[in-house]
Design an enzyme around this catalytic site. Structure first.
Site: not given
Ligand code: DQA
Length: 145
Positions: A18, A23, A79, A86, A103-104, A109, A113
């Site tokens: 991905r 990533y 997000h 909760d 990771l990022s 970005r 995000r």
């Protein structure tokens, strides 16, 4: 033996293939192996991934019930999932460490995000260092326990 839960949200099962430019090319199995090399001998790494919000919430309840520290990459749930927030709050209110990791660096970005609904209830956040975000979170847990 005591567990450190390393919980991963949606699409992180695809790590390796991905968006490797974002990533990295390492897989979750490789991440598990890296964490296993660093875990103290009296703990085990229990790394899991799900695309299912309810399952992730259930794992946070399990952390509370077993008094386990948590490394959490909520992925896109970061997000917008108030339900996950909760549940994460239950962990930290129980006095357990919950480190939010990415990771990022989401702040570098897209705009959507930049908001994390999880950070406000996490013990702390580590983002932008690839697998090292998780390894730094593990170091933190080792220092605090
Ligand atoms: C992520 C960042 C999120 O914005 C994204 O939805 C992910 C991964 C990260 O680890 O960088 O799935 O949490």
């Amino acid at each position: 033996m005591a567990s450190i839960l390393v919980l991963n949200g949606p699409n992180l099962g695809r790590l390796g293939s991905r968006e490797p430019d974002v990533y990295g090319s390492g897989t979750l199995a490789e991440l598990r192996a890296e964490l296993d090399r660093e875990v103290p001998s009296d703990h085990v790494i229990d790394l899991r991934q799900t695309n299912d919000e309810a399952e992730l919430i259930g794992w946070l309840y399990e952390a509370v019930d077993t008094a386990s520290p948590v490394i959490l990459n909520p992925a896109a749930f970061t997000h917008y999932s108030y339900a996950l927030r909760d549940a994460a709050a239950l962990v930290t209110k129980a006095g357990l460490i919950l480190v939010e990791v990415h990771l990022s660096n989401p702040h570098a970005r897209e705009e959507f995000r930049h908001t994390s609904v999880i950070s406000g209830v996490a013990t702390g956040v580590i983002a932008g260092f690839g697998f090292d975000s998780y390894l730094l979170a593990l170091d933190l847990i080792k220092r605090r326990s």
